[in-house]
Motif scaffolding. Structure first.
Motif, PDB file in Angstrom:
ATOM      1  N   ALA A  53       0.810  -1.207   0.000  1.00 25.01           N
ATOM      2  CA  ALA A  53       0.000   0.000   0.000  1.00 25.01           C
ATOM      3  C   ALA A  53       0.846   1.261   0.000  1.00 25.01           C
ATOM      4  O   ALA A  53       0.422   2.289  -0.491  1.00 25.01           O
ATOM      5  CB  ALA A  53      -0.915   0.006   1.226  1.00 25.01           C
ATOM      6  N   GLY A  54       2.045   1.211   0.544  1.00 21.68           N
ATOM      7  CA  GLY A  54       2.835   2.407   0.705  1.00 21.68           C
ATOM      8  C   GLY A  54       3.848   2.650  -0.390  1.00 21.68           C
ATOM      9  O   GLY A  54       4.547   3.631  -0.359  1.00 21.68           O
ATOM     10  N   LEU A  68       2.509   1.638  -9.305  1.00 20.43           N
ATOM     11  CA  LEU A  68       1.695   2.603  -8.575  1.00 20.43           C
ATOM     12  C   LEU A  68       0.863   1.868  -7.523  1.00 20.43           C
ATOM     13  O   LEU A  68       0.437   0.743  -7.750  1.00 20.43           O
ATOM     14  CB  LEU A  68       0.769   3.357  -9.534  1.00 20.43           C
ATOM     15  CG  LEU A  68       1.463   4.324 -10.473  1.00 20.43           C
ATOM     16  CD1 LEU A  68       0.552   4.692 -11.635  1.00 20.43           C
ATOM     17  CD2 LEU A  68       1.899   5.571  -9.724  1.00 20.43           C
ATOM     18  N   PRO A  69       0.623   2.488  -6.374  1.00 23.28           N
ATOM     19  CA  PRO A  69      -0.195   1.840  -5.351  1.00 23.28           C
ATOM     20  C   PRO A  69      -1.591   1.518  -5.891  1.00 23.28           C
ATOM     21  O   PRO A  69      -2.186   2.314  -6.616  1.00 23.28           O
ATOM     22  CB  PRO A  69      -0.277   2.883  -4.232  1.00 23.28           C
ATOM     23  CG  PRO A  69       0.901   3.763  -4.447  1.00 23.28           C
ATOM     24  CD  PRO A  69       1.124   3.788  -5.931  1.00 23.28           C
ATOM     25  N   ALA A  70      -2.104   0.369  -5.538  1.00 22.21           N
ATOM     26  CA  ALA A  70      -3.410  -0.078  -6.039  1.00 22.21           C
ATOM     27  C   ALA A  70      -4.551   0.823  -5.590  1.00 22.21           C
ATOM     28  O   ALA A  70      -5.585   0.887  -6.252  1.00 22.21           O
ATOM     29  CB  ALA A  70      -3.660  -1.510  -5.597  1.00 22.21           C
ATOM     30  N   VAL A  88      -4.356  -0.107 -11.130  1.00 19.21           N
ATOM     31  CA  VAL A  88      -4.878   1.046 -10.380  1.00 19.21           C
ATOM     32  C   VAL A  88      -6.363   1.214 -10.720  1.00 19.21           C
ATOM     33  O   VAL A  88      -6.748   2.130 -11.422  1.00 19.21           O
ATOM     34  CB  VAL A  88      -4.063   2.336 -10.643  1.00 19.21           C
ATOM     35  CG1 VAL A  88      -2.733   2.296  -9.948  1.00 19.21           C
ATOM     36  CG2 VAL A  88      -3.866   2.577 -12.134  1.00 19.21           C
ATOM     37  N   THR A  89      -7.158   0.324 -10.184  1.00 14.29           N
ATOM     38  CA  THR A  89      -8.572   0.248 -10.541  1.00 14.29           C
ATOM     39  C   THR A  89      -9.460   1.233  -9.800  1.00 14.29           C
ATOM     40  O   THR A  89     -10.645   1.327 -10.095  1.00 14.29           O
ATOM     41  CB  THR A  89      -9.095  -1.177 -10.280  1.00 14.29           C
ATOM     42  OG1 THR A  89      -8.898  -1.493  -8.902  1.00 14.29           O
ATOM     43  CG2 THR A  89      -8.363  -2.195 -11.142  1.00 14.29           C
ATOM     44  N   GLN A  90      -8.904   1.985  -8.851  1.00  8.43           N
ATOM     45  CA  GLN A  90      -9.712   2.936  -8.086  1.00  8.43           C
ATOM     46  C   GLN A  90      -9.545   4.379  -8.562  1.00  8.43           C
ATOM     47  O   GLN A  90     -10.056   5.307  -7.934  1.00  8.43           O
ATOM     48  CB  GLN A  90      -9.364   2.824  -6.601  1.00  8.43           C
ATOM     49  CG  GLN A  90      -9.708   1.461  -6.022  1.00  8.43           C
ATOM     50  CD  GLN A  90      -9.395   1.390  -4.544  1.00  8.43           C
ATOM     51  OE1 GLN A  90      -9.551   2.354  -3.807  1.00  8.43           O
ATOM     52  NE2 GLN A  90      -8.946   0.227  -4.104  1.00  8.43           N
ATOM     53  N   VAL A  91      -8.836   4.585  -9.662  1.00  2.00           N
ATOM     54  CA  VAL A  91      -8.606   5.942 -10.182  1.00  2.00           C
ATOM     55  C   VAL A  91      -9.935   6.554 -10.627  1.00  2.00           C
ATOM     56  O   VAL A  91     -10.655   5.972 -11.434  1.00  2.00           O
ATOM     57  CB  VAL A  91      -7.595   5.937 -11.349  1.00  2.00           C
ATOM     58  CG1 VAL A  91      -7.523   7.308 -12.008  1.00  2.00           C
ATOM     59  CG2 VAL A  91      -6.224   5.521 -10.851  1.00  2.00           C
ATOM     60  N   THR A  92     -10.236   7.720 -10.080  1.00  2.00           N
ATOM     61  CA  THR A  92     -11.431   8.456 -10.472  1.00  2.00           C
ATOM     62  C   THR A  92     -11.067   9.769 -11.160  1.00  2.00           C
ATOM     63  O   THR A  92     -11.919  10.420 -11.744  1.00  2.00           O
ATOM     64  CB  THR A  92     -12.337   8.752  -9.257  1.00  2.00           C
ATOM     65  OG1 THR A  92     -11.585   9.474  -8.288  1.00  2.00           O
ATOM     66  CG2 THR A  92     -12.870   7.466  -8.652  1.00  2.00           C
ATOM     67  N   SER A  93      -9.792  10.143 -11.067  1.00  2.00           N
ATOM     68  CA  SER A  93      -9.329  11.371 -11.691  1.00  2.00           C
ATOM     69  C   SER A  93      -7.940  11.119 -12.292  1.00  2.00           C
ATOM     70  O   SER A  93      -6.997  10.785 -11.565  1.00  2.00           O
ATOM     71  CB  SER A  93      -9.260  12.489 -10.641  1.00  2.00           C
ATOM     72  OG  SER A  93      -8.849  13.699 -11.234  1.00  2.00           O
ATOM     73  N   LEU A  94      -7.856  11.261 -13.609  1.00  2.00           N
ATOM     74  CA  LEU A  94      -6.608  11.016 -14.335  1.00  2.00           C
ATOM     75  C   LEU A  94      -6.238  12.274 -15.097  1.00  2.00           C
ATOM     76  O   LEU A  94      -7.004  12.755 -15.924  1.00  2.00           O
ATOM     77  CB  LEU A  94      -6.795   9.839 -15.301  1.00  2.00           C
ATOM     78  CG  LEU A  94      -5.630   9.494 -16.212  1.00  2.00           C
ATOM     79  CD1 LEU A  94      -4.401   9.088 -15.408  1.00  2.00           C
ATOM     80  CD2 LEU A  94      -6.038   8.381 -17.170  1.00  2.00           C
TER      81      LEU A  94
END
Length: 89
Positions: free
Chosen positions: A17-18, A49-51, A74-80
């Motif tokens: 995570a870190g 990149l952290p997940a 990185v499946t939690q990206v909401t802003s790219l």
């Protein structure tokens, strides 16, 4: 034996995570994980990149190709943010 296992588990979780790939900076802001990879002369999306990243800034680099699977981990990206790159493909 239990304390050793607990220590290993904490180390493993923090390592996953870190982690943040060089030369990016990853910070936790307002319960969102922000990965700042802007202005780093990158030619592609960095690996590792952290997940749990929710905001990913890749602005102002030299990225020309967004490879298939570049964002698979990185499946939690909401802003790219990809402004000021040279993306063609």
């Amino acid at each position: 034996m239990f304390p050793l296992r607990a220590l290993w588990l904490v180390w493993a979780l923090l390592g996953v995570a870190g982690s943040c790939p060089e030369p990016c900076a990853c910070v936790d802001k307002y319960a969102h994980q922000f990965a700042d990879c802007a202005y780093k002369e990158l030619r592609e999306v960095p690996e590792g990149l952290p997940a749990n990243v929710t905001t990913l800034s890749l602005s102002a680099n030299k990225i020309t190709v967004l490879r298939r699977g570049a964002f698979a981990d990185v499946t939690q990206v909401t802003s790219l943010w990809l402004a000021h790159n040279e993306v063609r493909t």
